[in-house]
Scaffold this motif. Structure first.
Motif, PDB file in Angstrom:
ATOM      1  N   THR A  12       0.914  -1.079  -0.083  1.00  0.00           N
ATOM      2  CA  THR A  12      -0.027   0.124  -0.081  1.00  0.00           C
ATOM      3  C   THR A  12       0.978   1.299   0.085  1.00  0.00           C
ATOM      4  O   THR A  12       2.113   1.067   0.205  1.00  0.00           O
ATOM      5  CB  THR A  12      -0.842   0.196   1.229  1.00  0.00           C
ATOM      6  OG1 THR A  12      -0.092   0.246   2.612  1.00  0.00           O
ATOM      7  CG2 THR A  12      -1.630  -1.086   1.289  1.00  0.00           C
ATOM      8  N   GLU A  13       0.334   2.444  -0.131  1.00  0.00           N
ATOM      9  CA  GLU A  13       0.978   3.716  -0.218  1.00  0.00           C
ATOM     10  C   GLU A  13       1.478   3.828   1.432  1.00  0.00           C
ATOM     11  O   GLU A  13       2.698   4.407   1.311  1.00  0.00           O
ATOM     12  CB  GLU A  13       0.332   4.741  -0.598  1.00  0.00           C
ATOM     13  CG  GLU A  13      -0.067   4.718  -2.065  1.00  0.00           C
ATOM     14  CD  GLU A  13      -0.729   6.217  -2.506  1.00  0.00           C
ATOM     15  OE1 GLU A  13      -1.223   6.700  -1.707  1.00  0.00           O
ATOM     16  OE2 GLU A  13      -1.181   6.112  -3.784  1.00  0.00           O
ATOM     17  N   THR A  14       0.886   3.675   2.198  1.00  0.00           N
ATOM     18  CA  THR A  14       1.339   3.727   3.579  1.00  0.00           C
ATOM     19  C   THR A  14       2.438   2.877   3.885  1.00  0.00           C
ATOM     20  O   THR A  14       3.415   3.250   4.566  1.00  0.00           O
ATOM     21  CB  THR A  14       0.387   3.557   4.563  1.00  0.00           C
ATOM     22  OG1 THR A  14      -0.871   4.225   4.478  1.00  0.00           O
ATOM     23  CG2 THR A  14       0.904   3.528   6.083  1.00  0.00           C
ATOM     24  N   GLU A  15       2.516   1.414   3.348  1.00  0.00           N
ATOM     25  CA  GLU A  15       3.712   0.668   3.539  1.00  0.00           C
ATOM     26  C   GLU A  15       4.777   1.133   2.751  1.00  0.00           C
ATOM     27  O   GLU A  15       5.952   0.952   3.403  1.00  0.00           O
ATOM     28  CB  GLU A  15       3.305  -0.786   2.934  1.00  0.00           C
ATOM     29  CG  GLU A  15       2.027  -1.505   4.169  1.00  0.00           C
ATOM     30  CD  GLU A  15       1.704  -2.791   3.423  1.00  0.00           C
ATOM     31  OE1 GLU A  15       1.619  -3.763   4.147  1.00  0.00           O
ATOM     32  OE2 GLU A  15       1.542  -3.024   2.078  1.00  0.00           O
ATOM     33  N   VAL A  16       4.699   1.613   1.681  1.00  0.00           N
ATOM     34  CA  VAL A  16       5.910   2.391   0.907  1.00  0.00           C
ATOM     35  C   VAL A  16       6.556   3.417   1.820  1.00  0.00           C
ATOM     36  O   VAL A  16       7.870   3.269   2.174  1.00  0.00           O
ATOM     37  CB  VAL A  16       5.419   2.895  -0.312  1.00  0.00           C
ATOM     38  CG1 VAL A  16       6.494   3.755  -0.973  1.00  0.00           C
ATOM     39  CG2 VAL A  16       4.887   2.154  -1.232  1.00  0.00           C
ATOM     40  N   PHE A  17       5.869   4.236   2.324  1.00  0.00           N
ATOM     41  CA  PHE A  17       6.522   5.245   3.027  1.00  0.00           C
ATOM     42  C   PHE A  17       6.850   4.757   4.687  1.00  0.00           C
ATOM     43  O   PHE A  17       8.000   5.198   5.143  1.00  0.00           O
ATOM     44  CB  PHE A  17       5.396   6.366   3.399  1.00  0.00           C
ATOM     45  CG  PHE A  17       5.232   7.213   2.405  1.00  0.00           C
ATOM     46  CD1 PHE A  17       6.393   7.809   1.770  1.00  0.00           C
ATOM     47  CD2 PHE A  17       3.899   7.249   1.599  1.00  0.00           C
ATOM     48  CE1 PHE A  17       6.293   8.740   0.519  1.00  0.00           C
ATOM     49  CE2 PHE A  17       3.935   7.976   0.390  1.00  0.00           C
ATOM     50  CZ  PHE A  17       4.872   8.728  -0.032  1.00  0.00           C
ATOM     51  N   ASP A  18       6.249   3.925   5.128  1.00  0.00           N
ATOM     52  CA  ASP A  18       6.740   3.258   6.333  1.00  0.00           C
ATOM     53  C   ASP A  18       7.882   2.109   6.190  1.00  0.00           C
ATOM     54  O   ASP A  18       8.886   2.407   7.130  1.00  0.00           O
ATOM     55  CB  ASP A  18       5.553   2.192   7.086  1.00  0.00           C
ATOM     56  CG  ASP A  18       4.268   2.878   7.421  1.00  0.00           C
ATOM     57  OD1 ASP A  18       4.565   4.167   7.761  1.00  0.00           O
ATOM     58  OD2 ASP A  18       3.408   2.125   7.970  1.00  0.00           O
ATOM     59  N   TYR A  19       7.930   1.357   5.293  1.00  0.00           N
ATOM     60  CA  TYR A  19       9.092   0.710   4.978  1.00  0.00           C
ATOM     61  C   TYR A  19      10.302   1.699   4.608  1.00  0.00           C
ATOM     62  O   TYR A  19      11.463   1.445   4.977  1.00  0.00           O
ATOM     63  CB  TYR A  19       8.738  -0.376   3.867  1.00  0.00           C
ATOM     64  CG  TYR A  19       7.895  -1.223   4.009  1.00  0.00           C
ATOM     65  CD1 TYR A  19       7.486  -1.671   5.241  1.00  0.00           C
ATOM     66  CD2 TYR A  19       7.245  -1.840   3.024  1.00  0.00           C
ATOM     67  CE1 TYR A  19       6.495  -2.429   5.660  1.00  0.00           C
ATOM     68  CE2 TYR A  19       6.237  -3.108   3.509  1.00  0.00           C
ATOM     69  CZ  TYR A  19       5.874  -3.214   4.454  1.00  0.00           C
ATOM     70  OH  TYR A  19       4.896  -4.280   4.852  1.00  0.00           O
ATOM     71  N   THR A  20      10.060   2.881   3.743  1.00  0.00           N
ATOM     72  CA  THR A  20      11.174   3.697   3.551  1.00  0.00           C
ATOM     73  C   THR A  20      11.900   4.351   4.968  1.00  0.00           C
ATOM     74  O   THR A  20      13.092   4.422   4.843  1.00  0.00           O
ATOM     75  CB  THR A  20      10.710   4.861   2.580  1.00  0.00           C
ATOM     76  OG1 THR A  20      10.075   4.203   1.378  1.00  0.00           O
ATOM     77  CG2 THR A  20      11.666   5.906   2.294  1.00  0.00           C
ATOM     78  N   MET A  21      10.768   4.548   5.919  1.00  0.00           N
ATOM     79  CA  MET A  21      11.494   5.126   6.925  1.00  0.00           C
ATOM     80  C   MET A  21      12.439   3.917   7.692  1.00  0.00           C
ATOM     81  O   MET A  21      13.389   4.242   8.231  1.00  0.00           O
ATOM     82  CB  MET A  21      10.360   5.653   7.932  1.00  0.00           C
ATOM     83  CG  MET A  21       9.805   6.896   7.282  1.00  0.00           C
ATOM     84  SD  MET A  21      10.950   8.068   6.966  1.00  0.00           S
ATOM     85  CE  MET A  21      11.898   8.209   8.533  1.00  0.00           C
ATOM     86  N   ASP A  22      11.769   2.660   7.499  1.00  0.00           N
ATOM     87  CA  ASP A  22      12.522   1.664   8.279  1.00  0.00           C
ATOM     88  C   ASP A  22      13.839   1.594   7.830  1.00  0.00           C
ATOM     89  O   ASP A  22      14.853   1.271   8.467  1.00  0.00           O
ATOM     90  CB  ASP A  22      11.933   0.335   8.145  1.00  0.00           C
ATOM     91  CG  ASP A  22      10.607  -0.073   8.928  1.00  0.00           C
ATOM     92  OD1 ASP A  22      10.319   0.814  10.074  1.00  0.00           O
ATOM     93  OD2 ASP A  22       9.770  -0.705   8.387  1.00  0.00           O
ATOM     94  N   PHE A  23      14.022   1.681   6.157  1.00  0.00           N
ATOM     95  CA  PHE A  23      15.259   1.693   5.667  1.00  0.00           C
ATOM     96  C   PHE A  23      16.246   2.770   6.238  1.00  0.00           C
ATOM     97  O   PHE A  23      17.399   2.506   6.370  1.00  0.00           O
ATOM     98  CB  PHE A  23      15.173   1.684   3.969  1.00  0.00           C
ATOM     99  CG  PHE A  23      14.215   0.755   3.498  1.00  0.00           C
ATOM    100  CD1 PHE A  23      14.201  -0.669   4.206  1.00  0.00           C
ATOM    101  CD2 PHE A  23      13.603   0.785   2.303  1.00  0.00           C
ATOM    102  CE1 PHE A  23      13.265  -1.659   3.702  1.00  0.00           C
ATOM    103  CE2 PHE A  23      12.776  -0.177   1.827  1.00  0.00           C
ATOM    104  CZ  PHE A  23      12.617  -1.457   2.545  1.00  0.00           C
ATOM    105  N   ALA A  24      15.555   3.903   6.009  1.00  0.00           N
ATOM    106  CA  ALA A  24      16.406   5.202   6.637  1.00  0.00           C
ATOM    107  C   ALA A  24      16.788   5.069   8.125  1.00  0.00           C
ATOM    108  O   ALA A  24      18.218   5.434   8.067  1.00  0.00           O
ATOM    109  CB  ALA A  24      15.498   6.381   6.415  1.00  0.00           C
TER     110      ALA A  24
END
Length: 355
Positions: A12-24
């Protein structure tokens, strides 16, 4: 590392941003030196329409890592606003923000924002000069080909003195000459022959020296997809389908060959299309294979060897890695850890975000 915010069907779009923050956050913990955000509009190729806004959030969630834009598409914005926002992030983060700029490559962006794509190179050049004038002289006063500005002083001023580092995206000789004349370091894709890359860097070096800059002090960076597995074939198999999908999303959004033919300021990109056709890279599968051949994808040994060769042949020591090609959160984190513990230390890298 690069944070693409690519949006596959299974996230989902929310998962995209949540995972991006996990990576950061993981990159910050592991000691990676920088994380870079991509600006895109109207495409699942990337969901971040404002890299400056997102950079502020990433900076707030991390402690040491620098956060860069790769890029802010300058012709779609305003130079005073970019200078103000850059200075604000520079102040709030105590120098952890890095501004990377580009002129854009997706036709719908120019159409939607009412910008003439045929003047993107002129607009970018003026906007870069205005931003740097604001840093150096404190005034935005400008009377140029594409914009006229009053004598105003933007606040806040920058934290990093004498001025923040600005990166430009560049592959064409004209862009390289433009960046070199201003001493701007380049973000370059690690795709193509080493001969072509060395030639571009030699051109940059010659132009930079003629303008009084020391080319050896300019920290160019090379961008590459990165993935590691037990064997090189397994590494390629892991990500081939996702790479092909991402490349197709790019092609769907980017200028077509017919559009590029009508834009003299994108003549180099048109030539790249022609070169791909001459190589026989006519299909999405062809280009995906070509991209993987030139990326840091393989076993630990192969990844180390590729990076050693590139560093030796080009002199470039900064690499931006795109670790997300598996499109699986846990596997991306595993790859980041493997690079930090098994690949990069063998090249002399140490986890130190202050370096």
């Amino acid at each position: 590392m690069m944070l693409t915010t690519a949006h596959p069907d299974h996230w989902t779009e929310t998962e995209v941003f949540d995972y991006t923050m996990d990576f950061a956050v993981e990159a910050d913990t592991l000691g990676y030196q920088s994380a870079w955000l991509l600006e895109h509009h109207f495409t699942r190729y990337g969901l971040c329409p404002n890299t400056l806004t997102m950079a502020g959030y990433v900076l707030g969630r991390t402690k040491r890592i620098k956060v860069g834009t790769a890029v802010v598409v300058l012709p779609l914005d305003h130079p005073i606003r970019i200078a103000e926002q850059t200075n604000l992030l520079d102040q709030l983060s105590h120098g952890r923000f890095v501004l990377g700029v580009g002129r854009g490559y997706f036709p719908r962006d120019f159409e939607a924002f009412g910008v003439d794509a045929g003047k993107s190179h002129v607009i970018q050049s003026e906007y870069v000069d205005i931003i740097r004038q604001i840093w150096r002289e404190g005034t935005a006063k400008w009377d140029g080909e594409t914009i006229t500005l009053p004598d105003v002083t933007p606040f806040p001023t920058q934290y990093t003195r004498p001025e923040p580092v600005m990166y430009g995206v560049g592959q064409s000789p004209s862009t390289i000459e433009w960046a070199a004349s201003r001493g701007l370091p380049l973000l370059m894709a690690l795709i193509g022959s080493m001969e072509a890359l060395r030639s571009n860097l030699d051109l940059y070096r010659e132009i930079a020296e003629s303008h009084g800059f020391d080319p050896e002090s300019i920290p160019h960076a090379l961008c590459s997809v990165a993935h590691v597995a037990a064997t090189t074939q397994q590494a390629r198999d892991d990500i081939f389908g996702n790479m092909a999908w991402w490349e197709q999303e790019h092609d769907n959004a980017a200028f077509t060959m017919e559009q590029l033919e009508k834009l003299p300021n994108y003549r180099f990109q048109y030539g790249e299309w022609q070169a791909a056709a001459l190589r026989g890279d006519r299909t999405n599968e062809d280009f995906t294979n070509y991209a993987l051949e030139h990326s840091v994808v393989g076993s630990v040994e192969d990844c180390v060897g590729k990076l050693e060769r590139v560093a030796e042949e080009t002199g470039v020591r900064n690499f931006l890695f795109g670790f997300e090609a598996t499109l699986d959160r846990d596997r991306v984190l595993d790859t980041m850890n493997t690079f930090a513990t098994e690949v990069l230390p063998r090249l002399g890298w140490k986890p130190d975000a202050e370096a």
